[in-house]
Design a protein around this motif. Structure first.
Motif, PDB file in Angstrom:
ATOM      1  N   LEU A  99       8.808 124.827  77.465  1.00 35.74           N
ATOM      2  CA  LEU A  99       8.780 126.370  77.839  1.00 35.74           C
ATOM      3  C   LEU A  99      10.346 126.933  77.206  1.00 35.74           C
ATOM      4  O   LEU A  99      10.504 128.206  77.049  1.00 35.74           O
ATOM      5  N   ASN A 100      11.395 126.100  76.956  1.00 33.08           N
ATOM      6  CA  ASN A 100      12.712 126.934  76.815  1.00 33.08           C
ATOM      7  C   ASN A 100      13.089 126.168  75.199  1.00 33.08           C
ATOM      8  O   ASN A 100      12.942 124.883  75.279  1.00 33.08           O
ATOM      9  N   ARG A 101      13.303 126.849  74.242  1.00 36.14           N
ATOM     10  CA  ARG A 101      13.396 126.514  72.926  1.00 36.14           C
ATOM     11  C   ARG A 101      14.674 125.629  72.838  1.00 36.14           C
ATOM     12  O   ARG A 101      14.470 124.735  72.086  1.00 36.14           O
ATOM     13  N   HIS A 102      15.608 125.598  73.597  1.00 38.62           N
ATOM     14  CA  HIS A 102      16.801 125.046  73.690  1.00 38.62           C
ATOM     15  C   HIS A 102      16.244 123.451  74.116  1.00 38.62           C
ATOM     16  O   HIS A 102      16.655 122.441  73.178  1.00 38.62           O
ATOM     17  N   VAL A 103      15.706 123.447  75.231  1.00 39.80           N
ATOM     18  CA  VAL A 103      15.377 122.320  75.584  1.00 39.80           C
ATOM     19  C   VAL A 103      14.307 121.584  74.739  1.00 39.80           C
ATOM     20  O   VAL A 103      14.795 120.134  74.442  1.00 39.80           O
ATOM     21  N   GLN A 104      13.421 122.253  74.224  1.00 38.37           N
ATOM     22  CA  GLN A 104      12.281 121.765  73.385  1.00 38.37           C
ATOM     23  C   GLN A 104      13.279 121.218  71.857  1.00 38.37           C
ATOM     24  O   GLN A 104      12.757 119.942  71.642  1.00 38.37           O
ATOM     25  N   TYR A 105      13.936 122.039  71.367  1.00 35.80           N
ATOM     26  CA  TYR A 105      14.447 121.456  70.220  1.00 35.80           C
ATOM     27  C   TYR A 105      15.475 120.307  70.358  1.00 35.80           C
ATOM     28  O   TYR A 105      15.601 119.251  69.661  1.00 35.80           O
ATOM     29  N   SER A 106      16.240 120.013  71.559  1.00 40.70           N
ATOM     30  CA  SER A 106      17.046 119.187  71.912  1.00 40.70           C
ATOM     31  C   SER A 106      16.510 117.800  71.886  1.00 40.70           C
ATOM     32  O   SER A 106      16.852 116.834  71.538  1.00 40.70           O
ATOM     33  N   LEU A 107      15.067 118.076  72.749  1.00 42.05           N
ATOM     34  CA  LEU A 107      14.524 116.885  72.733  1.00 42.05           C
ATOM     35  C   LEU A 107      13.951 116.316  71.533  1.00 42.05           C
ATOM     36  O   LEU A 107      13.800 115.208  71.179  1.00 42.05           O
ATOM     37  N   LEU A 108      13.311 117.216  70.656  1.00 41.55           N
ATOM     38  CA  LEU A 108      13.056 116.749  69.451  1.00 41.55           C
ATOM     39  C   LEU A 108      14.070 116.332  68.651  1.00 41.55           C
ATOM     40  O   LEU A 108      13.881 115.294  67.836  1.00 41.55           O
ATOM     41  N   LYS A 109      15.317 116.832  68.682  1.00 45.32           N
ATOM     42  CA  LYS A 109      16.371 116.165  67.990  1.00 45.32           C
ATOM     43  C   LYS A 109      16.740 114.745  68.226  1.00 45.32           C
ATOM     44  O   LYS A 109      17.154 113.926  67.805  1.00 45.32           O
ATOM     45  N   GLU A 110      16.331 114.348  69.680  1.00 42.88           N
ATOM     46  CA  GLU A 110      16.623 112.859  69.898  1.00 42.88           C
ATOM     47  C   GLU A 110      15.677 111.826  69.032  1.00 42.88           C
ATOM     48  O   GLU A 110      15.990 110.682  69.182  1.00 42.88           O
ATOM     49  N   ILE A 111      14.566 112.413  68.707  1.00 44.29           N
ATOM     50  CA  ILE A 111      13.670 111.415  67.816  1.00 44.29           C
ATOM     51  C   ILE A 111      14.404 111.631  66.476  1.00 44.29           C
ATOM     52  O   ILE A 111      14.323 112.619  65.739  1.00 44.29           O
ATOM     53  N   GLN A 112      14.945 110.238  65.987  1.00 44.52           N
ATOM     54  CA  GLN A 112      15.747 110.159  64.777  1.00 44.52           C
ATOM     55  C   GLN A 112      15.127 110.565  63.615  1.00 44.52           C
ATOM     56  O   GLN A 112      15.750 111.197  62.917  1.00 44.52           O
ATOM     57  N   THR A 113      13.718 110.376  63.473  1.00 44.65           N
ATOM     58  CA  THR A 113      13.244 110.568  62.176  1.00 44.65           C
ATOM     59  C   THR A 113      12.696 111.973  62.159  1.00 44.65           C
ATOM     60  O   THR A 113      12.231 112.297  61.060  1.00 44.65           O
ATOM     61  N   ILE A 114      12.799 112.757  63.156  1.00 47.52           N
ATOM     62  CA  ILE A 114      12.451 114.111  62.924  1.00 47.52           C
ATOM     63  C   ILE A 114      13.403 115.098  62.739  1.00 47.52           C
ATOM     64  O   ILE A 114      14.446 115.079  63.134  1.00 47.52           O
ATOM     65  N   LEU A 260       4.676 111.700  62.753  1.00 46.75           N
ATOM     66  CA  LEU A 260       5.260 112.843  63.506  1.00 46.75           C
ATOM     67  C   LEU A 260       4.685 113.112  64.727  1.00 46.75           C
ATOM     68  O   LEU A 260       5.056 113.213  65.634  1.00 46.75           O
ATOM     69  N   VAL A 261       3.327 112.985  64.612  1.00 43.92           N
ATOM     70  CA  VAL A 261       2.201 113.279  65.821  1.00 43.92           C
ATOM     71  C   VAL A 261       2.588 112.329  66.902  1.00 43.92           C
ATOM     72  O   VAL A 261       2.634 112.655  67.979  1.00 43.92           O
ATOM     73  N   ARG A 262       2.379 110.903  66.336  1.00 47.42           N
ATOM     74  CA  ARG A 262       2.619 109.645  67.191  1.00 47.42           C
ATOM     75  C   ARG A 262       4.017 110.025  68.036  1.00 47.42           C
ATOM     76  O   ARG A 262       3.987 109.875  69.042  1.00 47.42           O
ATOM     77  N   LEU A 263       5.042 110.228  67.428  1.00 51.39           N
ATOM     78  CA  LEU A 263       6.317 110.370  67.721  1.00 51.39           C
ATOM     79  C   LEU A 263       6.465 111.593  68.955  1.00 51.39           C
ATOM     80  O   LEU A 263       7.221 111.310  70.025  1.00 51.39           O
ATOM     81  N   ILE A 264       5.887 112.750  68.570  1.00 50.85           N
ATOM     82  CA  ILE A 264       5.971 113.694  69.378  1.00 50.85           C
ATOM     83  C   ILE A 264       5.261 113.866  70.741  1.00 50.85           C
ATOM     84  O   ILE A 264       5.587 114.108  71.701  1.00 50.85           O
ATOM     85  N   LYS A 265       3.889 113.185  70.425  1.00 53.16           N
ATOM     86  CA  LYS A 265       3.193 113.170  71.800  1.00 53.16           C
ATOM     87  C   LYS A 265       3.700 111.854  72.592  1.00 53.16           C
ATOM     88  O   LYS A 265       3.523 112.211  73.843  1.00 53.16           O
ATOM     89  N   LYS A 266       4.381 110.987  72.020  1.00 51.96           N
ATOM     90  CA  LYS A 266       4.959 109.874  72.798  1.00 51.96           C
ATOM     91  C   LYS A 266       6.097 110.672  73.794  1.00 51.96           C
ATOM     92  O   LYS A 266       6.344 110.201  74.830  1.00 51.96           O
ATOM     93  N   LYS A 267       6.923 111.481  73.046  1.00 54.30           N
ATOM     94  CA  LYS A 267       8.262 111.809  73.569  1.00 54.30           C
ATOM     95  C   LYS A 267       7.845 112.900  74.635  1.00 54.30           C
ATOM     96  O   LYS A 267       8.515 112.775  75.803  1.00 54.30           O
ATOM     97  N   PHE A 268       6.858 113.856  74.412  1.00 56.95           N
ATOM     98  CA  PHE A 268       6.551 114.988  75.640  1.00 56.95           C
ATOM     99  C   PHE A 268       5.409 114.497  76.484  1.00 56.95           C
ATOM    100  O   PHE A 268       5.208 115.028  77.517  1.00 56.95           O
ATOM    101  N   GLU A 269       4.624 113.549  76.120  1.00 59.97           N
ATOM    102  CA  GLU A 269       3.688 112.856  76.826  1.00 59.97           C
ATOM    103  C   GLU A 269       2.562 113.857  77.187  1.00 59.97           C
ATOM    104  O   GLU A 269       2.248 114.222  78.478  1.00 59.97           O
ATOM    105  N   LEU A 270       2.131 114.503  76.355  1.00 57.83           N
ATOM    106  CA  LEU A 270       1.341 115.565  76.170  1.00 57.83           C
ATOM    107  C   LEU A 270       0.096 115.323  75.390  1.00 57.83           C
ATOM    108  O   LEU A 270       0.169 114.739  74.403  1.00 57.83           O
ATOM    109  N   ASN A 271      -1.254 115.767  75.976  1.00 56.72           N
ATOM    110  CA  ASN A 271      -2.542 115.787  75.107  1.00 56.72           C
ATOM    111  C   ASN A 271      -2.851 116.893  74.176  1.00 56.72           C
ATOM    112  O   ASN A 271      -3.296 116.698  73.156  1.00 56.72           O
ATOM    113  N   LEU A 272      -2.563 118.309  74.795  1.00 55.39           N
ATOM    114  CA  LEU A 272      -3.054 119.109  73.972  1.00 55.39           C
ATOM    115  C   LEU A 272      -1.966 119.973  73.279  1.00 55.39           C
ATOM    116  O   LEU A 272      -1.059 120.643  73.962  1.00 55.39           O
ATOM    117  N   LEU A 273      -1.620 119.723  72.029  1.00 55.81           N
ATOM    118  CA  LEU A 273      -0.443 120.281  71.529  1.00 55.81           C
ATOM    119  C   LEU A 273      -0.723 120.954  70.124  1.00 55.81           C
ATOM    120  O   LEU A 273      -1.458 120.482  69.277  1.00 55.81           O
TER     121      LEU A 273
END
Ligand SMILES: Nc1ncnc2c1ncn2[C@@H]1O[C@H](COP(=O)(O)OP(=O)(O)OP(=O)(O)O)[C@@H](O)[C@H]1O
Ligand SMILES: O=P(O)(O)O[C@H]1[C@H](O)[C@H](O)[C@H](OP(=O)(O)O)[C@@H](OP(=O)(O)O)[C@@H]1O
Ligand SMILES: [Mg+2]
Length: 348
Positions: A99-114, A260-273
């Motif tokens: 919901l917060n772009r700062h949080v969202q991007y920071s979490l995405l950045k933690e995935i090294q290959t993204i 990319l899908v595998r990593l993001i799905k695993k990171k956020f633990e969400l089904n509908l993305l």
């Protein structure tokens, strides 16, 4: 007893998705469906909770988390109280991370290959009014012009008004709280990856128009736009490529998207993305610019069937777990009664 699926969807979303098709599929499979609303909660004591709840509660979550809205909090608490007895598609805590772009991007950045284009966040009035400080932050983070200014809130009506800023003299135009992100030239093409999390391969890629390339040779006025103007299915903006620019040849590598899908799905633990990807036209680097919870799935013909399959899988798993639990209990009870018999034999 027949399984039950509960649903909470804003009216607009219900019609846009043709959600009645999902309800028909459930009916055919003898799965009961129930709308979760105030009436449901008022009569909840007389019924057991649904096995699964499908929902888009992002607006209410935003009101709770970002606006500290008490009514929204009370409504969401009722869903949270069902935890342990109902499977939520999806978990409210996981959704909050988007919901917060700062949080969202920071979490995405933690995935090294993204790769997420570099960004900074402006959250206080003091910094927002100090253009020199903002420029310093941009320089420190190696962010060059043009930049794109996005509201920090990622969902809801106020969250899609953006600006493109071309030089430091226009930093005065930012509207805080916001994130400022490097604008990436991507030949005006956006790839939307829609995911229904039955398994990691279950995604669908849709190509949409996006913002054309910019080459800055002179100072330009700030451009304001709404994201739907440039990237919705109906988009036809002068920010898009003109008809004379043919970019049909741009394709995306399915294997790279799969990972990319595998990593993001695993990171956020969400089904509908929904994952928005642009390709840097100079470096060919894939950049993730947005992750949306429960997107529109426009262009994916069988969304309702896919959602039904996901729910059916979960129900099957639940019933297997219940059977094995029952077997264990029966076995345990039998051994208890056997022990009783044996012990009674000893006594008598
Ligand atoms: N870093 C970037 N570089 C170039 N263009 C970008 C960048 N970020 C966003 N855009 C453009 O701006 C549009 C809106 O951005 P973004 O997806 O972040 O907004 P949004 O309002 O959250 O979108 P959505 O409607 O998908 O939720 C994108 O579709 C794309 O055209
Ligand atoms: O084009 P898509 O399918 O990505 O459109 C989404 C869009 O991404 C927004 O995220 C909207 O969600 P909110 O930000 O929560 O308003 C979606 O709106 P919805 O009305 O379908 O829930 C769009 O579909
Ligand atoms: Mg978004």
């Amino acid at each position: 007893m027949e399984p039950t699926i509960g649903y909470y969807l804003p009216c607009k979303k219900y019609y846009k998705l043709h959600f009645e098709q999902f309800l028909i599929l459930c009916k055919r499979a003898q799965i009961k469906t129930i709308e979760i609303n105030d009436d449901y909660f008022n009569s909840i004591h007389s019924q057991s909770p649904p096995n699964i709840i499908v929902h888009k509660l992002t607006d209410i979550l935003c009101r709770e988390v970002l606006n500290d809205d008490k009514m929204a909090h009370q409504f969401l608490e009722k869903f949270r109280q069902m935890k342990g007895r109902t499977i939520m598609i999806d978990n409210l805590e996981s959704i909050s991370q988007l919901l917060n772009r700062h949080v969202q991007y920071s979490l995405l950045k933690e995935i090294q290959t993204i790769y997420v284009p570099p960004f900074i966040s402006i959250t206080d009035e003091f910094t927002a009014n100090d253009c020199q400080k903002i420029q310093q932050l941009l320089t420190n983070n190696n962010i060059q012009y043009p930049i794109i200014c996005k509201p920090i809130q990622a969902h809801g009506s106020e969250s899609h008004n953006m600006k493109i800023i071309f030089d430091s003299s226009h930093l005065i135009d930012i509207q805080y709280p916001c994130i400022l992100q490097q604008f990436i030239n991507h030949d005006g093409i956006l790839f939307k990856i829609f995911l229904v999390g039955i398994n990691d391969d279950n995604f669908y890629i849709v190509k949409r128009s996006s913002i054309r390339n910019f080459t800055i040779t002179q100072s330009l006025e700030t451009i304001s736009f709404h994201s739907s103007e440039v990237s919705s299915t109906q988009a036809c903006s002068n920010l898009n490529n003109g008809e004379d620019i043919i970019v049909d040849g741009i394709t995306i590598d399915n294997e790279r998207i799969k990972e990319l899908v595998r990593l993001i799905k695993k990171k956020f633990e969400l089904n509908l993305l929904g994952i928005d990807v642009i390709i840097n036209c100079q470096t060919q680097q894939y950049a993730v610019i947005d992750v949306n919870y429960f997107p529109g799935y426009e262009g994916m013909k069988d969304f309702n069937q896919q959602l039904f399959n996901l729910c059916e899988n979960i129900l099957n798993e639940q019933s297997l777990q219940l059977k094995s639990h029952l077997n264990k209990t029966i076995f345990k009870n039998n051994s208890v009664s056997l022990m009783k018999i044996q012990s009674s034999k000893i006594i008598y």
